[in-house]
Motif scaffolding. Structure first.
Motif, PDB file in Angstrom:
ATOM      1  N   LYS A   4       0.846  -1.195   0.000  1.00 46.70           N
ATOM      2  CA  LYS A   4       0.000   0.000   0.000  1.00 46.70           C
ATOM      3  C   LYS A   4       0.881   1.243   0.000  1.00 46.70           C
ATOM      4  CE  LYS A   4      -4.384  -1.093   0.324  1.00 46.70           C
ATOM      5  NZ  LYS A   4      -5.336  -0.660  -0.637  1.00 46.70           N
ATOM      6  N   ILE A   5       0.589   2.162  -0.900  1.00 46.80           N
ATOM      7  CA  ILE A   5       1.288   3.440  -0.964  1.00 46.80           C
ATOM      8  C   ILE A   5       0.409   4.464  -0.274  1.00 46.80           C
ATOM      9  CG2 ILE A   5       2.282   5.167  -2.500  1.00 46.80           C
ATOM     10  CD1 ILE A   5       3.606   2.363  -2.607  1.00 46.80           C
ATOM     11  N   ASN A   6       0.955   5.149   0.720  1.00 44.09           N
ATOM     12  CA  ASN A   6       0.188   6.106   1.497  1.00 44.09           C
ATOM     13  C   ASN A   6       1.113   7.260   1.883  1.00 44.09           C
ATOM     14  OD1 ASN A   6      -1.753   7.320   2.998  1.00 44.09           O
ATOM     15  ND2 ASN A   6      -1.719   5.840   4.666  1.00 44.09           N
ATOM     16  N   ILE A   7       1.188   8.273   1.028  1.00 49.07           N
ATOM     17  CA  ILE A   7       2.048   9.424   1.265  1.00 49.07           C
ATOM     18  C   ILE A   7       1.168  10.552   1.766  1.00 49.07           C
ATOM     19  CG2 ILE A   7       3.633  11.047   0.181  1.00 49.07           C
ATOM     20  CD1 ILE A   7       4.098   8.728  -1.911  1.00 49.07           C
ATOM     21  N   GLN A   8       1.446  11.050   2.984  1.00 51.84           N
ATOM     22  CA  GLN A   8       0.578  12.041   3.605  1.00 51.84           C
ATOM     23  C   GLN A   8       1.264  13.381   3.784  1.00 51.84           C
ATOM     24  OE1 GLN A   8      -0.975  10.511   7.252  1.00 51.84           O
ATOM     25  NE2 GLN A   8      -2.240   8.996   6.234  1.00 51.84           N
ATOM     26  N   ASN A   9       0.444  14.418   3.861  1.00 53.66           N
ATOM     27  CA  ASN A   9       0.895  15.770   4.175  1.00 53.66           C
ATOM     28  C   ASN A   9       0.529  16.022   5.632  1.00 53.66           C
ATOM     29  OD1 ASN A   9       1.573  18.437   4.265  1.00 53.66           O
ATOM     30  ND2 ASN A   9       0.263  19.065   2.576  1.00 53.66           N
ATOM     31  N   ILE A  33       4.657   7.432 -12.276  1.00 52.65           N
ATOM     32  CA  ILE A  33       3.873   6.434 -11.554  1.00 52.65           C
ATOM     33  C   ILE A  33       4.782   5.358 -10.975  1.00 52.65           C
ATOM     34  CG2 ILE A  33       3.286   5.035 -13.572  1.00 52.65           C
ATOM     35  CD1 ILE A  33       0.974   5.724 -10.622  1.00 52.65           C
ATOM     36  N   LYS A  34       5.867   5.054 -11.648  1.00 54.44           N
ATOM     37  CA  LYS A  34       6.805   4.062 -11.127  1.00 54.44           C
ATOM     38  C   LYS A  34       7.505   4.582  -9.873  1.00 54.44           C
ATOM     39  CE  LYS A  34       7.645   1.644 -15.413  1.00 54.44           C
ATOM     40  NZ  LYS A  34       8.637   1.084 -16.316  1.00 54.44           N
ATOM     41  N   SER A  35       7.828   5.864  -9.849  1.00 57.35           N
ATOM     42  CA  SER A  35       8.436   6.452  -8.654  1.00 57.35           C
ATOM     43  C   SER A  35       7.450   6.492  -7.499  1.00 57.35           C
ATOM     44  CB  SER A  35       8.932   7.874  -8.948  1.00 57.35           C
ATOM     45  OG  SER A  35      10.030   7.852  -9.797  1.00 57.35           O
ATOM     46  N   ILE A  36       6.193   6.795  -7.785  1.00 58.33           N
ATOM     47  CA  ILE A  36       5.173   6.815  -6.731  1.00 58.33           C
ATOM     48  C   ILE A  36       4.979   5.419  -6.164  1.00 58.33           C
ATOM     49  CG2 ILE A  36       2.706   7.129  -6.283  1.00 58.33           C
ATOM     50  CD1 ILE A  36       2.791   9.525  -8.164  1.00 58.33           C
ATOM     51  N   ARG A  37       4.977   4.415  -7.013  1.00 61.10           N
ATOM     52  CA  ARG A  37       4.805   3.041  -6.536  1.00 61.10           C
ATOM     53  C   ARG A  37       5.961   2.595  -5.650  1.00 61.10           C
ATOM     54  NH1 ARG A  37       2.335   1.021 -12.035  1.00 61.10           N
ATOM     55  NH2 ARG A  37       0.126   1.330 -11.529  1.00 61.10           N
ATOM     56  N   SER A  38       7.125   3.212  -5.812  1.00 58.26           N
ATOM     57  CA  SER A  38       8.253   2.901  -4.930  1.00 58.26           C
ATOM     58  C   SER A  38       8.364   3.913  -3.792  1.00 58.26           C
ATOM     59  CB  SER A  38       9.551   2.817  -5.726  1.00 58.26           C
ATOM     60  OG  SER A  38       9.806   4.037  -6.368  1.00 58.26           O
ATOM     61  N   SER A  39       7.286   4.667  -3.529  1.00 59.30           N
ATOM     62  CA  SER A  39       7.163   5.642  -2.422  1.00 59.30           C
ATOM     63  C   SER A  39       8.217   6.737  -2.457  1.00 59.30           C
ATOM     64  CB  SER A  39       7.220   4.921  -1.072  1.00 59.30           C
ATOM     65  OG  SER A  39       6.128   4.075  -0.941  1.00 59.30           O
ATOM     66  N   LYS A  40       8.554   7.211  -3.627  1.00 59.37           N
ATOM     67  CA  LYS A  40       9.555   8.268  -3.775  1.00 59.37           C
ATOM     68  C   LYS A  40       8.894   9.593  -4.121  1.00 59.37           C
ATOM     69  CE  LYS A  40      13.152   5.397  -3.749  1.00 59.37           C
ATOM     70  NZ  LYS A  40      14.020   5.239  -2.654  1.00 59.37           N
ATOM     71  N   ALA A  41       7.873   9.977  -3.362  1.00 56.50           N
ATOM     72  CA  ALA A  41       7.167  11.228  -3.630  1.00 56.50           C
ATOM     73  C   ALA A  41       6.922  11.968  -2.324  1.00 56.50           C
ATOM     74  CB  ALA A  41       5.850  10.955  -4.336  1.00 56.50           C
ATOM     75  N   SER A  42       6.727  13.295  -2.439  1.00 57.72           N
ATOM     76  CA  SER A  42       6.450  14.121  -1.276  1.00 57.72           C
ATOM     77  C   SER A  42       5.434  15.199  -1.651  1.00 57.72           C
ATOM     78  CB  SER A  42       7.739  14.768  -0.781  1.00 57.72           C
ATOM     79  OG  SER A  42       7.452  15.736   0.188  1.00 57.72           O
ATOM     80  N   ILE A  43       4.443  15.415  -0.763  1.00 57.05           N
ATOM     81  CA  ILE A  43       3.454  16.467  -0.995  1.00 57.05           C
ATOM     82  C   ILE A  43       3.474  17.475   0.153  1.00 57.05           C
ATOM     83  CG2 ILE A  43       1.934  15.124  -2.465  1.00 57.05           C
ATOM     84  CD1 ILE A  43       0.198  14.557  -0.035  1.00 57.05           C
ATOM     85  N   ALA A  44       4.601  17.545   0.871  1.00 58.87           N
ATOM     86  CA  ALA A  44       4.680  18.374   2.077  1.00 58.87           C
ATOM     87  C   ALA A  44       4.504  19.862   1.791  1.00 58.87           C
ATOM     88  CB  ALA A  44       5.996  18.130   2.789  1.00 58.87           C
ATOM     89  N   ILE A 110      -2.545   4.972  -4.094  1.00 58.59           N
ATOM     90  CA  ILE A 110      -2.871   4.211  -5.299  1.00 58.59           C
ATOM     91  C   ILE A 110      -4.102   3.374  -4.993  1.00 58.59           C
ATOM     92  CG2 ILE A 110      -2.088   2.417  -6.867  1.00 58.59           C
ATOM     93  CD1 ILE A 110       0.696   3.543  -6.620  1.00 58.59           C
ATOM     94  N   ASN A 111      -5.148   3.506  -5.823  1.00 56.07           N
ATOM     95  CA  ASN A 111      -6.403   2.799  -5.556  1.00 56.07           C
ATOM     96  C   ASN A 111      -6.307   1.335  -5.995  1.00 56.07           C
ATOM     97  OD1 ASN A 111      -6.671   2.923  -8.330  1.00 56.07           O
ATOM     98  ND2 ASN A 111      -8.590   4.028  -8.318  1.00 56.07           N
ATOM     99  N   ASP A 112      -7.410   0.617  -5.893  1.00 58.26           N
ATOM    100  CA  ASP A 112      -7.438  -0.814  -6.191  1.00 58.26           C
ATOM    101  C   ASP A 112      -7.127  -1.121  -7.650  1.00 58.26           C
ATOM    102  OD1 ASP A 112      -8.150  -1.187  -3.565  1.00 58.26           O
ATOM    103  OD2 ASP A 112     -10.303  -1.231  -3.994  1.00 58.26           O
ATOM    104  N   LYS A 113      -7.489  -0.195  -8.554  1.00 55.26           N
ATOM    105  CA  LYS A 113      -7.242  -0.408  -9.986  1.00 55.26           C
ATOM    106  C   LYS A 113      -5.817  -0.051 -10.393  1.00 55.26           C
ATOM    107  CE  LYS A 113     -11.993   0.387 -11.388  1.00 55.26           C
ATOM    108  NZ  LYS A 113     -12.890   1.207 -12.212  1.00 55.26           N
ATOM    109  N   GLY A 114      -5.036   0.513  -9.488  1.00 58.87           N
ATOM    110  CA  GLY A 114      -3.652   0.851  -9.783  1.00 58.87           C
ATOM    111  C   GLY A 114      -3.449   2.292 -10.218  1.00 58.87           C
ATOM    112  N   PHE A 115      -4.479   3.133 -10.109  1.00 54.90           N
ATOM    113  CA  PHE A 115      -4.353   4.537 -10.486  1.00 54.90           C
ATOM    114  C   PHE A 115      -3.926   5.374  -9.289  1.00 54.90           C
ATOM    115  CE2 PHE A 115      -7.821   3.188 -13.487  1.00 54.90           C
ATOM    116  CZ  PHE A 115      -7.021   3.185 -14.614  1.00 54.90           C
ATOM    117  N   ALA A 116      -3.101   6.375  -9.535  1.00 53.02           N
ATOM    118  CA  ALA A 116      -2.675   7.288  -8.473  1.00 53.02           C
ATOM    119  C   ALA A 116      -3.785   8.302  -8.230  1.00 53.02           C
ATOM    120  CB  ALA A 116      -1.394   8.000  -8.862  1.00 53.02           C
ATOM    121  N   LYS A 117      -4.155   8.489  -6.991  1.00 51.40           N
ATOM    122  CA  LYS A 117      -5.200   9.438  -6.598  1.00 51.40           C
ATOM    123  C   LYS A 117      -4.635  10.370  -5.536  1.00 51.40           C
ATOM    124  CE  LYS A 117      -8.594   7.461  -8.894  1.00 51.40           C
ATOM    125  NZ  LYS A 117      -9.455   8.112  -9.847  1.00 51.40           N
ATOM    126  N   LEU A 118      -5.226  11.559  -5.458  1.00 49.46           N
ATOM    127  CA  LEU A 118      -4.787  12.563  -4.503  1.00 49.46           C
ATOM    128  C   LEU A 118      -6.008  13.064  -3.746  1.00 49.46           C
ATOM    129  CD1 LEU A 118      -2.187  14.193  -3.735  1.00 49.46           C
ATOM    130  CD2 LEU A 118      -2.951  15.913  -5.325  1.00 49.46           C
TER     131      LEU A 118
END
Length: 152
Positions: A4-9, A33-44, A110-118
């Motif tokens: 599960k990918i869960n990046i929070q602010n 999307i590949k970077s997000i799936r490896s948790s390499k993102a920030s929304i701070a 990332i939702n159940d279908k594999g799409f990135a959501k915010l």
């Protein structure tokens, strides 16, 4: 099964009073999307803004470059378009222009279908005394939990 990918602010709830929440899709390229799936993102430090056409973009969202990407890798701090219904976009734009509110991202997943959501929120900035009250409430809750733990 992917993790599960869960990046929070985490700062958003401290700095802003949340009024309304929405879930938006994001327009991404393949390496993003590949970077997000490896948790390499920030929304701070990110926020959302409308352009002159009435489209909503997330600004200052950092998605690190994909390690195995080549010449076609993405820019880390590019503006990314958010996807919402037209009715929701008009409502948000009206609130931002008239009331002086802001739109902040709360959570990237990332939702159940594999799409990135915010998850985004219509928010109002807190004053200094509101922040002090939040800190005081958090400390009181922590102390109460300690006392409860002792007497169990």
């Amino acid at each position: 099964m992917q993790k599960k990918i869960n990046i929070q602010n985490k700062k958003a709830r401290f700095l802003y009073e949340i009024l309304d929440k929405y879930t938006a899709g994001i327009v991404l390229s393949g390496t993003e999307i590949k970077s997000i799936r490896s948790s390499k993102a920030s929304i701070a430090e990110s926020f959302c803004e409308f352009n002159e056409k009435g489209e909503l973009f997330v600004i200052n969202m950092n998605i690190e470059e994909y390690a195995f990407g080549n010449y076609y890798n993405h820019r880390p701090k590019a503006e990314r378009k958010l996807l919402l219904n037209k009715r929701e976009l008009k409502k948000l734009e009206k609130e931002v222009k008239n009331s002086g509110l802001t739109i902040v991202p709360l959570k990237l997943f990332i939702n159940d279908k594999g799409f990135a959501k915010l998850n985004i929120a219509l928010a109002k900035g807190k004053k200094l005394y509101d922040k002090r009250e939040s800190i005081k409430d958090r400390d009181n809750k922590r102390n109460l939990d300690r006392v409860k733990k002792i007497y169990k």
